[in-house]
Design an enzyme around this catalytic site. Structure first.
Site, PDB file in Angstrom:
ATOM      1  N   HIS A 147       0.845  -1.188   0.000  1.00  0.00           N
ATOM      2  CA  HIS A 147       0.000   0.000   0.000  1.00  0.00           C
ATOM      3  C   HIS A 147       0.888   1.248   0.000  1.00  0.00           C
ATOM      4  O   HIS A 147       2.093   1.170   0.232  1.00  0.00           O
ATOM      5  CB  HIS A 147      -0.845   0.081   1.277  1.00  0.00           C
ATOM      6  CG  HIS A 147      -1.662  -1.122   1.585  1.00  0.00           C
ATOM      7  ND1 HIS A 147      -3.038  -1.161   1.421  1.00  0.00           N
ATOM      8  CD2 HIS A 147      -1.327  -2.341   2.104  1.00  0.00           C
ATOM      9  CE1 HIS A 147      -3.505  -2.334   1.806  1.00  0.00           C
ATOM     10  NE2 HIS A 147      -2.488  -3.066   2.232  1.00  0.00           N
ATOM     11  N   GLU A 157       2.506  -0.889   4.465  1.00  0.00           N
ATOM     12  CA  GLU A 157       2.263   0.478   4.000  1.00  0.00           C
ATOM     13  C   GLU A 157       3.607   1.169   3.751  1.00  0.00           C
ATOM     14  O   GLU A 157       4.520   1.097   4.582  1.00  0.00           O
ATOM     15  CB  GLU A 157       1.494   1.274   5.054  1.00  0.00           C
ATOM     16  CG  GLU A 157       0.105   0.739   5.356  1.00  0.00           C
ATOM     17  CD  GLU A 157      -0.959   1.258   4.407  1.00  0.00           C
ATOM     18  OE1 GLU A 157      -0.596   2.017   3.474  1.00  0.00           O
ATOM     19  OE2 GLU A 157      -2.144   0.916   4.596  1.00  0.00           O
ATOM     20  N   HIS A 195      -2.372  -3.094  -3.483  1.00  0.00           N
ATOM     21  CA  HIS A 195      -3.762  -2.917  -3.046  1.00  0.00           C
ATOM     22  C   HIS A 195      -4.680  -2.733  -4.253  1.00  0.00           C
ATOM     23  O   HIS A 195      -5.815  -3.222  -4.283  1.00  0.00           O
ATOM     24  CB  HIS A 195      -3.844  -1.710  -2.103  1.00  0.00           C
ATOM     25  CG  HIS A 195      -5.073  -1.683  -1.260  1.00  0.00           C
ATOM     26  ND1 HIS A 195      -5.396  -0.621  -0.451  1.00  0.00           N
ATOM     27  CD2 HIS A 195      -6.071  -2.584  -1.092  1.00  0.00           C
ATOM     28  CE1 HIS A 195      -6.522  -0.868   0.187  1.00  0.00           C
ATOM     29  NE2 HIS A 195      -6.959  -2.062  -0.190  1.00  0.00           N
ATOM     30  N   ASP A 244      -3.235   2.251  -4.894  1.00  0.00           N
ATOM     31  CA  ASP A 244      -1.907   2.111  -4.286  1.00  0.00           C
ATOM     32  C   ASP A 244      -1.338   0.708  -4.487  1.00  0.00           C
ATOM     33  O   ASP A 244      -2.105  -0.242  -4.651  1.00  0.00           O
ATOM     34  CB  ASP A 244      -1.963   2.465  -2.791  1.00  0.00           C
ATOM     35  CG  ASP A 244      -3.051   1.740  -2.011  1.00  0.00           C
ATOM     36  OD1 ASP A 244      -4.164   1.571  -2.556  1.00  0.00           O
ATOM     37  OD2 ASP A 244      -2.800   1.332  -0.866  1.00  0.00           O
TER      38      ASP A 244
END
Length: 269
Positions: free
Chosen positions: A109, A195, A231, A241
C-alpha cells in the site's frame, strides 16, 4: 643457678609478649588505613526476546526496551510474529485470522497523512496515531473525516526507511477492506499488509526500498511461498496504491522473486 635461669626465661617471655603486642597493633593500624574492598554489583541477566537465552545485559543488543542475544535475532521475526528491529506501536485494530486461513499473500500500500503531505515533521506520527485510534480530528481538516475509522496494517515503512509494526503477523490487520485475490475474498484473512509512506505521484525513497527488501527477506524466511500484490490489484475499483511510482521491476530484482510470485506482473499501475 636455677633462680637466674628462671629470671632469664621470664625476661624472654616478657620480651616476646611485648614484641607480639606491637606487631598486632601494627596489623590493626594497617587494617584501619586500608579501604574496604569494593564488591562489584551483579550484572543484570536478561532473556533474549527472540530465543529466550539468558545473558548479561552487556553481552547482547538492545532495541527500544527489548533485549536480544545477537543482532541476527534482533533483525528477525520472533515466534509471536514481531520483527525485533522494528518500532513496535501496537494497534487495537486487529483480530484473529480464521483457523483455516493460510497466510500466503503480501499486499503493498501507500499512505500519507494529510494526503500528499508526507514531508512534514509530524507526517509519520499522524499515521501511527491513525492506526492506534489516536488521530486528533482537529489536527487537520482531512482528519475530521477519518479519525473514527478503525484500520491498521502490519507494517509501515516511513520515508526515512524506519519500519514500524502495528500488528503481529500471526493476526489479521485491517488493511485491505473489500478485496479479492485469485477467487478468494476477504484478503485480510490471509495477507500481510505493508504500507509505504508516500502517494501515487512521488518516487519512493531509496531507504524505503532497502527497508522493504529487509522486511521481505524476513517474511520469506517464515514462509517462502508468499505471493505479492498491490492494493490496487486486489481492490481495483476502489484503490490505486502503491501507485505508478512503485518500481515493481526493482522490487522483483531486490527480492529475487519469480514471476509466479508476482501474478499481476511488473508493469507500473
Amino acid at each position: 643457678m636455677l633462680k637466674w635461669i628462671l629470671l632469664l626465661v621470664g625476661i624472654g617471655l616478657i620480651y616476646f609478649w611485648i614484641k607480639n603486642k606491637g606487631r598486632a597493633a601494627q596489623v590493626e593500624k594497617a587494617k584501619a588505613q586500608t579501604p574496604p574492598p569494593v564488591i562489584a554489583e551483579s550484572e543484570e541477566i536478561r532473556p533474549c526476546r527472540y530465543c529466550g537465552v539468558h545473558l548479561p545485559s552487556t553481552e547482547g543488543v538492545m532495541h527500544e526496551d527489548r533485549f536480544y542475544c545477537s543482532s541476527a535475532h534482533r533483525d528477525a521475526i520472533d515466534a509471536k510474529g514481531w520483527l525485533g528491529s522494528a518500532l513496535w506501536r501496537v494497534s487495537p485494530n486487529f483480530d484473529a485470522r480464521p483457523k483455516e486461513a493460510t497466510t500466503d499473500l503480501v499486499v503493498l500500500h501507500h499512505i500519507s497523512l494529510p494526503p500528499g503531505q508526507f514531508k512534514t515533521q509530524n507526517s509519520t506520527q499522524y499515521i501511527v496515531d491513525f492506526f492506534q485510534n489516536q488521530l486528533d480530528p482537529q489536527g487537520h481538516p482531512y482528519f475530521a473525516d477519518i479519525a473514527e475509522r478503525r484500520v491498521s496494517s502490519h507494517f509501515l515503512i516511513a520515508r526515512s526507511g524506519r519500519i514500524i509494526q502495528f500488528v503481529s503477523t500471526q493476526n489479521r490487520a485491517w488493511h485491505a477492506g473489500e478485496s479479492q485475490f485469485e477467487g478468494r475474498a476477504r484478503c485480510n484473512d490471509f495477507s500481510i499488509g505493508i504500507e509505504l509512506e508516500g502517494d501515487g505521484d512521488t518516487v519512493f525513497e531509496e531507504s524505503q526500498y532497502q527497508a522493504l527488501q529487509q522486511l521481505i527477506a524476513q517474511l520469506q524466511s517464515q514462509n517462502p511461498h508468499f505471493r505479492f500484490a498491490g492494493h490496487s490489484d486486489i481492490a481495483p475499483e476502489r484503490k490505486t496504491d502503491p501507485g505508478i511510482q512503485f518500481d515493481w521491476v526493482r522490487f522483483q530484482k531486490d527480492n529475487r522473486l519469480s514471476l509466479e510470485k508476482l501474478p499481476f506482473g511488473l508493469a507500473s499501475r
